[in-house]
Design an enzyme around this catalytic site. Structure first.
Site, PDB file in Angstrom:
ATOM      1  N   ASN A 109      41.962  30.612  42.328  1.00 24.92           N
ATOM      2  CA  ASN A 109      41.196  29.722  41.452  1.00 24.92           C
ATOM      3  C   ASN A 109      41.023  30.218  40.023  1.00 24.92           C
ATOM      4  O   ASN A 109      40.209  29.685  39.266  1.00 24.92           O
ATOM      5  CB  ASN A 109      39.831  29.422  42.084  1.00 24.92           C
ATOM      6  CG  ASN A 109      39.982  28.463  43.245  1.00 24.92           C
ATOM      7  OD1 ASN A 109      40.927  27.675  43.285  1.00 24.92           O
ATOM      8  ND2 ASN A 109      39.060  28.515  44.201  1.00 24.92           N
ATOM      9  N   THR A 241      38.842  39.033  49.697  1.00 26.21           N
ATOM     10  CA  THR A 241      38.571  37.703  49.139  1.00 26.21           C
ATOM     11  C   THR A 241      39.319  36.657  49.965  1.00 26.21           C
ATOM     12  O   THR A 241      40.251  36.982  50.713  1.00 26.21           O
ATOM     13  CB  THR A 241      39.095  37.578  47.693  1.00 26.21           C
ATOM     14  OG1 THR A 241      40.519  37.712  47.716  1.00 26.21           O
ATOM     15  CG2 THR A 241      38.484  38.615  46.780  1.00 26.21           C
ATOM     16  N   TRP A 263      44.245  36.070  39.109  1.00 24.14           N
ATOM     17  CA  TRP A 263      44.123  36.839  37.854  1.00 24.14           C
ATOM     18  C   TRP A 263      42.644  37.132  37.605  1.00 24.14           C
ATOM     19  O   TRP A 263      41.951  36.379  36.906  1.00 24.14           O
ATOM     20  CB  TRP A 263      44.752  36.060  36.686  1.00 24.14           C
ATOM     21  CG  TRP A 263      44.778  36.853  35.416  1.00 24.14           C
ATOM     22  CD1 TRP A 263      43.909  36.759  34.369  1.00 24.14           C
ATOM     23  CD2 TRP A 263      45.712  37.882  35.049  1.00 24.14           C
ATOM     24  NE1 TRP A 263      44.223  37.671  33.382  1.00 24.14           N
ATOM     25  CE2 TRP A 263      45.339  38.365  33.776  1.00 24.14           C
ATOM     26  CE3 TRP A 263      46.817  38.455  35.687  1.00 24.14           C
ATOM     27  CZ2 TRP A 263      46.040  39.386  33.141  1.00 24.14           C
ATOM     28  CZ3 TRP A 263      47.515  39.466  35.032  1.00 24.14           C
ATOM     29  CH2 TRP A 263      47.120  39.919  33.769  1.00 24.14           C
ATOM     30  N   HIS A 277      37.152  30.668  36.835  1.00 23.44           N
ATOM     31  CA  HIS A 277      37.702  29.586  37.646  1.00 23.44           C
ATOM     32  C   HIS A 277      38.316  28.542  36.715  1.00 23.44           C
ATOM     33  O   HIS A 277      37.772  28.303  35.641  1.00 23.44           O
ATOM     34  CB  HIS A 277      36.596  28.868  38.442  1.00 23.44           C
ATOM     35  CG  HIS A 277      36.179  29.601  39.675  1.00 23.44           C
ATOM     36  ND1 HIS A 277      34.980  29.343  40.301  1.00 23.44           N
ATOM     37  CD2 HIS A 277      36.795  30.546  40.430  1.00 23.44           C
ATOM     38  CE1 HIS A 277      34.869  30.112  41.371  1.00 23.44           C
ATOM     39  NE2 HIS A 277      35.954  30.860  41.469  1.00 23.44           N
ATOM     40  N   HIS A 293      33.294  41.422  46.496  1.00 21.40           N
ATOM     41  CA  HIS A 293      34.749  41.572  46.491  1.00 21.40           C
ATOM     42  C   HIS A 293      35.207  42.716  45.582  1.00 21.40           C
ATOM     43  O   HIS A 293      34.453  43.220  44.783  1.00 21.40           O
ATOM     44  CB  HIS A 293      35.405  40.284  46.014  1.00 21.40           C
ATOM     45  CG  HIS A 293      35.140  39.121  46.892  1.00 21.40           C
ATOM     46  ND1 HIS A 293      35.143  39.206  48.258  1.00 21.40           N
ATOM     47  CD2 HIS A 293      34.865  37.836  46.602  1.00 21.40           C
ATOM     48  CE1 HIS A 293      34.884  38.020  48.765  1.00 21.40           C
ATOM     49  NE2 HIS A 293      34.695  37.167  47.784  1.00 21.40           N
TER      50      HIS A 293
HETATM   51  N1  CTP Z   1      40.958  34.650  42.264  1.00 22.13           N
HETATM   52  C1  CTP Z   1      41.538  35.530  41.347  1.00 22.13           C
HETATM   53  N2  CTP Z   1      41.067  35.596  40.074  1.00 22.13           N
HETATM   54  C2  CTP Z   1      40.021  34.841  39.687  1.00 22.13           C
HETATM   55  C3  CTP Z   1      39.406  33.956  40.606  1.00 22.13           C
HETATM   56  C4  CTP Z   1      39.902  33.895  41.902  1.00 22.13           C
HETATM   57  O1  CTP Z   1      42.472  36.247  41.690  1.00 22.13           O
HETATM   58  N3  CTP Z   1      39.603  34.910  38.408  1.00 22.13           N
HETATM   59  C5  CTP Z   1      41.531  34.548  43.624  1.00 22.13           C
HETATM   60  C6  CTP Z   1      40.800  35.414  44.650  1.00 22.13           C
HETATM   61  O2  CTP Z   1      41.736  35.925  45.571  1.00 22.13           O
HETATM   62  C7  CTP Z   1      39.875  34.420  45.323  1.00 22.13           C
HETATM   63  C8  CTP Z   1      40.677  33.134  45.269  1.00 22.13           C
HETATM   64  O3  CTP Z   1      41.400  33.197  44.042  1.00 22.13           O
HETATM   65  O4  CTP Z   1      39.573  34.738  46.646  1.00 22.13           O
HETATM   66  C9  CTP Z   1      39.820  31.888  45.311  1.00 22.13           C
HETATM   67  O5  CTP Z   1      38.830  31.958  44.320  1.00 22.13           O
HETATM   68  P1  CTP Z   1      37.291  31.785  44.654  1.00 22.13           P
HETATM   69  O6  CTP Z   1      37.062  30.393  45.074  1.00 22.13           O
HETATM   70  O7  CTP Z   1      36.501  32.301  43.511  1.00 22.13           O
HETATM   71  O8  CTP Z   1      37.171  32.715  45.969  1.00 22.13           O
HETATM   72  P2  CTP Z   1      36.172  33.845  46.452  1.00 22.13           P
HETATM   73  O9  CTP Z   1      35.650  34.632  45.279  1.00 22.13           O
HETATM   74  O10 CTP Z   1      36.833  34.616  47.537  1.00 22.13           O
HETATM   75  O11 CTP Z   1      35.003  33.049  47.032  1.00 22.13           O
HETATM   76  P3  CTP Z   1      33.562  33.604  47.369  1.00 22.13           P
HETATM   77  O12 CTP Z   1      33.043  34.348  46.182  1.00 22.13           O
HETATM   78  O13 CTP Z   1      32.807  32.327  47.650  1.00 22.13           O
HETATM   79  O14 CTP Z   1      33.775  34.480  48.556  1.00 22.13           O
END
Ligand code: CTP
Length: 319
Positions: A109, A241, A263, A277, A293
């Protein structure tokens, strides 16, 4: 320069990352990345020693009955009872039973997807995995729309749908669920106690409105198994994650794995700001007790796999 980043504890860490994006330089999609079939198969075999996506992707109906008591994975002292609705929505067989796909996309995301033009490339994959009910329609040019599996952490109901406080938010969630149109909705219902009511609300909506989704609820052992695999490979993640969970599961049923939207850094490779996001205003440094995470560490591991040809990371524009 010091910045606050996502980290692995409940308090944000301050780290120096003045040259973070230089460190993580990844060649554009068109460069000479080659899939390493031998390595992919080896990784699949190693991961199979810890978990089997076919089984661990969901608890099955035959294994639980209404009223059964479950201890939350992260809150062992707290329990939940399997409700009638949850029981009804448990799949009878694994939603991925016997599946093999030539290529899969896992869409993270990160805001790095914005202006990437990756939508058509993502949609061209045989199986597309998305995370946390992230919106697609308004961003289709960059993220695509095809969705074969989408995850939904219970916290999403709070973060993106205002805990369904009124009819407008209920309607929004309903629309989003209807738009899934037969895909797999993967709900980690047994992880943390905080999600209890939210999972129940969603289950109720799905049943009441006959929403066409195939629900899946990851097994109780999945998290520890995934962690175990990465620990064995010297990647010390406290809590994987969603994105890393999806990659680990995907190795079982995808021959080639392509990652987009991974990223976890506030600047891109050209030092331009990147949203945390692509679709909301959540900031870097966002961290909670429920979600400790270690994204930059995970990213490093994924980058190494990219360089070895086991997966392909796209962190810039698509061709
Ligand atoms: N991700 C990423 N870099 C970001 C945001 C997200 O690499 N800036 C990747 C992560 O692997 C993440 C996934 O995209 O698990 C989905 O994003 P998100 O919905 O933010 O997931 P989580 O952080 O895992 O959700 P939560 O905090 O609710 O556990």
């Amino acid at each position: 320069r010091a910045e606050v980043v996502i980290n692995d504890s409940s308090s944000p860490a301050v780290v120096d990352r003045s040259n973070e994006s230089i460190k993580h330089n990844i060649k554009p999609a068109s460069s000479k990345w080659r899939h390493n079939q031998t390595l992919s198969l080896k990784i699949r075999k190693q991961i199979l020693k810890f978990l089997d996506a076919e089984k661990d992707i969901s608890v099955l109906k035959g294994t639980l009955k209404p009223g059964d008591v479950i201890h939350y994975v992260f809150d062992r002292d707290s329990t939940m009872n399997v409700s009638q609705n949850l029981y009804e929505l448990l799949p009878r067989t694994s939603p991925l039973k016997g599946k093999q796909f030539p290529t899969c996309a896992i869409v993270g995301n990160s805001g790095v997807l914005l202006s990437s033009g990756c939508g058509p490339e993502i949609d061209a994959h045989s199986f597309v995995i998305r995370c946390n009910l992230a919106p697609v329609q308004e961003y289709s040019q960059d993220v695509g729309v095809k969705t074969d599996l989408v995850t939904m952490n219970p916290s999403v109901i709070q973060r993106a749908f205002e805990d369904l406080v009124n009819e407008t938010w209920r309607e929004k969630l309903l629309q989003r669920l209807h738009s899934l149109n037969g895909s797999i909705l993967w709900i980690p219902a047994f992880m943390a106690k905080g999600g209890k009511e939210r999972v129940e609300w969603v289950n109720e909506l799905i049943l009441k409105h006959h929403i066409n989704v195939r629900t899946a609820y990851p097994s109780l052992r999945l998290l520890h198994a995934v962690r175990g695999y990465w620990l064995t490979n010297k990647v010390h993640i406290k809590r994987p994650t969603t994105g890393l969970l999806m990659y680990t599961l995907a190795t079982r049923f995808c021959n080639q794995i392509y990652l987009y939207g991974f990223w976890p850094f506030p600047l891109d490779q050209n030092q331009n700001p990147v949203k945390y996001h692509y679709y909301d205003s959540l900031k870097y440094g966002y961290t909670s007790q429920a979600s400790p995470h270690t994204m930059p560490l995970e990213f490093k591991a994924l980058k190494t796999l990219h360089q070895q040809g086991a997966l392909k990371l796209t962190v810039g524009e698509c061709d």
